[in-house]
Scaffold this motif. Structure first.
Motif, PDB file in Angstrom:
ATOM      1  N   VAL A 124      37.862  36.852  56.214  1.00  0.00           N
ATOM      2  CA  VAL A 124      39.100  36.071  55.918  1.00  0.00           C
ATOM      3  C   VAL A 124      39.576  36.325  54.468  1.00  0.00           C
ATOM      4  O   VAL A 124      40.908  36.340  54.208  1.00  0.00           O
ATOM      5  N   ILE A 125      38.690  36.531  53.423  1.00  0.00           N
ATOM      6  CA  ILE A 125      38.932  36.527  52.334  1.00  0.00           C
ATOM      7  C   ILE A 125      39.830  38.080  52.041  1.00  0.00           C
ATOM      8  O   ILE A 125      40.675  38.393  51.372  1.00  0.00           O
ATOM      9  N   TYR A 126      39.153  39.120  52.815  1.00  0.00           N
ATOM     10  CA  TYR A 126      39.637  40.517  52.965  1.00  0.00           C
ATOM     11  C   TYR A 126      41.307  40.554  53.391  1.00  0.00           C
ATOM     12  O   TYR A 126      42.115  41.155  52.869  1.00  0.00           O
TER      13      TYR A 126
ATOM     14  N   PHE B   9      44.562  29.282  46.413  1.00  0.00           N
ATOM     15  CA  PHE B   9      43.675  27.984  46.377  1.00  0.00           C
ATOM     16  C   PHE B   9      42.904  28.358  47.798  1.00  0.00           C
ATOM     17  O   PHE B   9      41.388  28.109  47.706  1.00  0.00           O
ATOM     18  N   ILE B  10      43.398  28.887  48.950  1.00  0.00           N
ATOM     19  CA  ILE B  10      42.372  29.148  50.370  1.00  0.00           C
ATOM     20  C   ILE B  10      41.343  29.945  49.604  1.00  0.00           C
ATOM     21  O   ILE B  10      40.153  29.756  49.981  1.00  0.00           O
ATOM     22  N   LEU B  11      41.787  31.243  48.921  1.00  0.00           N
ATOM     23  CA  LEU B  11      40.563  32.138  48.860  1.00  0.00           C
ATOM     24  C   LEU B  11      39.582  31.627  47.556  1.00  0.00           C
ATOM     25  O   LEU B  11      38.438  31.685  48.076  1.00  0.00           O
ATOM     26  N   SER B  12      40.229  30.780  46.822  1.00  0.00           N
ATOM     27  CA  SER B  12      38.980  30.352  45.894  1.00  0.00           C
ATOM     28  C   SER B  12      38.192  29.061  46.744  1.00  0.00           C
ATOM     29  O   SER B  12      36.890  29.276  46.408  1.00  0.00           O
ATOM     30  N   VAL B  13      38.545  28.259  47.368  1.00  0.00           N
ATOM     31  CA  VAL B  13      37.733  27.388  48.198  1.00  0.00           C
ATOM     32  C   VAL B  13      36.713  28.184  49.055  1.00  0.00           C
ATOM     33  O   VAL B  13      35.498  27.841  49.227  1.00  0.00           O
ATOM     34  N   ILE B  14      37.286  29.188  49.834  1.00  0.00           N
ATOM     35  CA  ILE B  14      36.470  30.056  50.668  1.00  0.00           C
ATOM     36  C   ILE B  14      35.398  30.920  50.003  1.00  0.00           C
ATOM     37  O   ILE B  14      34.337  30.844  50.279  1.00  0.00           O
ATOM     38  N   ARG B  15      35.727  31.316  48.882  1.00  0.00           N
ATOM     39  CA  ARG B  15      34.643  31.896  48.090  1.00  0.00           C
ATOM     40  C   ARG B  15      33.546  31.052  47.506  1.00  0.00           C
ATOM     41  O   ARG B  15      32.533  31.532  47.832  1.00  0.00           O
ATOM     42  N   GLU B  16      33.747  29.911  47.381  1.00  0.00           N
ATOM     43  CA  GLU B  16      32.756  28.814  46.709  1.00  0.00           C
ATOM     44  C   GLU B  16      31.937  28.568  48.005  1.00  0.00           C
ATOM     45  O   GLU B  16      30.688  28.261  47.812  1.00  0.00           O
TER      46      GLU B  16
ATOM     47  N   LYS C 150      31.200  31.659  37.145  1.00  0.00           N
ATOM     48  CA  LYS C 150      32.424  31.283  37.463  1.00  0.00           C
ATOM     49  C   LYS C 150      32.910  32.093  38.673  1.00  0.00           C
ATOM     50  O   LYS C 150      33.663  31.991  39.605  1.00  0.00           O
ATOM     51  N   GLU C 151      32.030  33.427  38.723  1.00  0.00           N
ATOM     52  CA  GLU C 151      32.334  34.403  39.827  1.00  0.00           C
ATOM     53  C   GLU C 151      31.940  33.917  41.170  1.00  0.00           C
ATOM     54  O   GLU C 151      30.816  33.271  41.100  1.00  0.00           O
ATOM     55  N   CYS C 152      32.263  34.659  42.535  1.00  0.00           N
ATOM     56  CA  CYS C 152      31.730  34.486  43.729  1.00  0.00           C
ATOM     57  C   CYS C 152      30.682  35.676  43.748  1.00  0.00           C
ATOM     58  O   CYS C 152      31.102  36.764  44.060  1.00  0.00           O
ATOM     59  N   VAL C 153      29.426  35.096  43.717  1.00  0.00           N
ATOM     60  CA  VAL C 153      28.373  35.997  43.408  1.00  0.00           C
ATOM     61  C   VAL C 153      27.459  35.638  44.833  1.00  0.00           C
ATOM     62  O   VAL C 153      27.119  34.759  44.922  1.00  0.00           O
ATOM     63  N   LEU C 154      27.537  36.824  45.710  1.00  0.00           N
ATOM     64  CA  LEU C 154      26.666  36.543  46.978  1.00  0.00           C
ATOM     65  C   LEU C 154      25.316  37.111  46.941  1.00  0.00           C
ATOM     66  O   LEU C 154      24.915  38.401  46.373  1.00  0.00           O
ATOM     67  N   VAL C 155      24.283  36.444  46.840  1.00  0.00           N
ATOM     68  CA  VAL C 155      22.771  36.640  46.441  1.00  0.00           C
ATOM     69  C   VAL C 155      22.174  35.859  47.710  1.00  0.00           C
ATOM     70  O   VAL C 155      22.482  34.703  48.203  1.00  0.00           O
TER      71      VAL C 155
ATOM     72  N   SER D  49      37.035  44.212  43.651  1.00  0.00           N
ATOM     73  CA  SER D  49      38.235  43.872  43.578  1.00  0.00           C
ATOM     74  C   SER D  49      39.496  44.347  44.458  1.00  0.00           C
ATOM     75  O   SER D  49      39.190  45.501  45.017  1.00  0.00           O
ATOM     76  N   PRO D  50      40.473  43.793  44.652  1.00  0.00           N
ATOM     77  CA  PRO D  50      40.942  42.356  44.146  1.00  0.00           C
ATOM     78  C   PRO D  50      40.288  41.194  44.959  1.00  0.00           C
ATOM     79  O   PRO D  50      40.809  40.134  44.650  1.00  0.00           O
ATOM     80  N   VAL D  51      39.419  41.440  45.799  1.00  0.00           N
ATOM     81  CA  VAL D  51      38.852  40.137  46.600  1.00  0.00           C
ATOM     82  C   VAL D  51      38.141  39.323  45.745  1.00  0.00           C
ATOM     83  O   VAL D  51      37.682  38.243  46.016  1.00  0.00           O
ATOM     84  N   ASN D  52      37.426  39.805  44.653  1.00  0.00           N
ATOM     85  CA  ASN D  52      36.741  39.089  43.753  1.00  0.00           C
ATOM     86  C   ASN D  52      35.418  38.463  44.306  1.00  0.00           C
ATOM     87  O   ASN D  52      34.988  37.602  44.386  1.00  0.00           O
ATOM     88  N   ILE D  53      34.794  39.445  44.867  1.00  0.00           N
ATOM     89  CA  ILE D  53      33.281  39.036  45.505  1.00  0.00           C
ATOM     90  C   ILE D  53      32.290  40.002  44.618  1.00  0.00           C
ATOM     91  O   ILE D  53      32.582  41.361  44.760  1.00  0.00           O
ATOM     92  N   CYS D  54      31.243  39.616  44.181  1.00  0.00           N
ATOM     93  CA  CYS D  54      30.152  40.155  43.676  1.00  0.00           C
ATOM     94  C   CYS D  54      28.915  40.224  44.819  1.00  0.00           C
ATOM     95  O   CYS D  54      28.472  39.258  45.089  1.00  0.00           O
TER      96      CYS D  54
END
Length: 229
Positions: free
Chosen positions: A213-215, A47-54, A109-114, A147-152
């Motif tokens: 934090v995600i890492y 949950f924490i990872l999902s919110v921080i990615r967004e 859907k993915e955490c895409v950093l642009v 992966s597996p941090v799921n950041i693009c």
């Protein structure tokens, strides 16, 4: 409402990335101490990872709206994870030099950093993709997926990809790299990356404390799952 805005501004003036990193990790430490099952621990960490990615995803995307006009030469952005790291013997290694798989990345859907930087291009792409479908262009749209941090992380085709993300349309393909190879050798304090074996700073800057934090949470989750098998 006026008082809330003043309070929020005061809070942001006195909080820095190192503190925010530490507070997030304190939350994680409390979770690990107080939650007795691995299932509950992982549920909360996810949950924490999902919110921080967004938070990170839309914060990078919206910089173009909140800052002064960029010059047309664009931006130079650091990679989200160190290019080089060192093992316990001092050997220099790199996840980027490994053979990469191809990852299909859903822009909705993915955490895409642009990092869009040109206002005119941004407006043109908003109009185009707002009225049409997003079309992946392998010669223009270039990115890394971690992966597996799921950041693009996007490094080319930023304005059209930004519009795709905003309209939740389309996908891109990215070279996929495995961040777990860093886990035993690299850590961060929310400001810098460090060699775990000698505590020396690595050459690459930490792009954003939230990536740190995600890492670190992903590292903890990785070890929990590994111990459970």
């Amino acid at each position: 409402m006026f008082k809330w805005k003043r309070k929020k501004k005061w809070y942001r003036d006195f909080v820095n990335p190192v503190h925010e990193f530490r507070y997030a990790m304190e939350f994680v430490e409390e979770t690990l101490e107080e939650e007795k099952t691995k299932e509950d621990q992982i549920l909360i960490l996810d949950f924490i990872l999902s919110v921080i990615r967004e938070d990170l995803k839309y914060d990078t995307l919206t910089n173009i709206f909140y800052r002064e006009k960029w010059f047309d030469e664009g931006l130079r952005i650091s990679l989200p994870f160190p290019y080089h790291y060192y093992d316990e013997k001092g050997n220099m290694l790199s996840i980027y030099e490994d053979k990469a798989e191809v990852k299909k990345v859903d822009l909705a859907k993915e955490c895409v950093l642009v990092f869009p930087w040109h206002r005119g291009r941004m407006r043109d792409n908003i109009k185009n993709i707002g009225r049409n479908e997003f079309q992946y262009d392998k010669f223009n749209h270039k990115a890394y997926y971690f992966s597996p941090v799921n950041i693009c992380f996007v490094y080319n085709g930023m304005h059209s990809i930004t519009a795709g993300i905003g309209f939740k349309k389309g996908y891109i393909e990215a070279a996929e790299y495995d961040v777990t190879k860093l886990f035993e050798h690299v850590y961060t304090d929310g400001l810098y990356w460090y060699n775990r074996h000698n505590n020396q700073k690595l050459e690459d800057d930490l792009l954003d404390f939230r990536i740190g934090v995600i890492y670190e949470i992903s590292k903890i989750k990785h070890h929990i799952e590994k111990d459970a098998t």
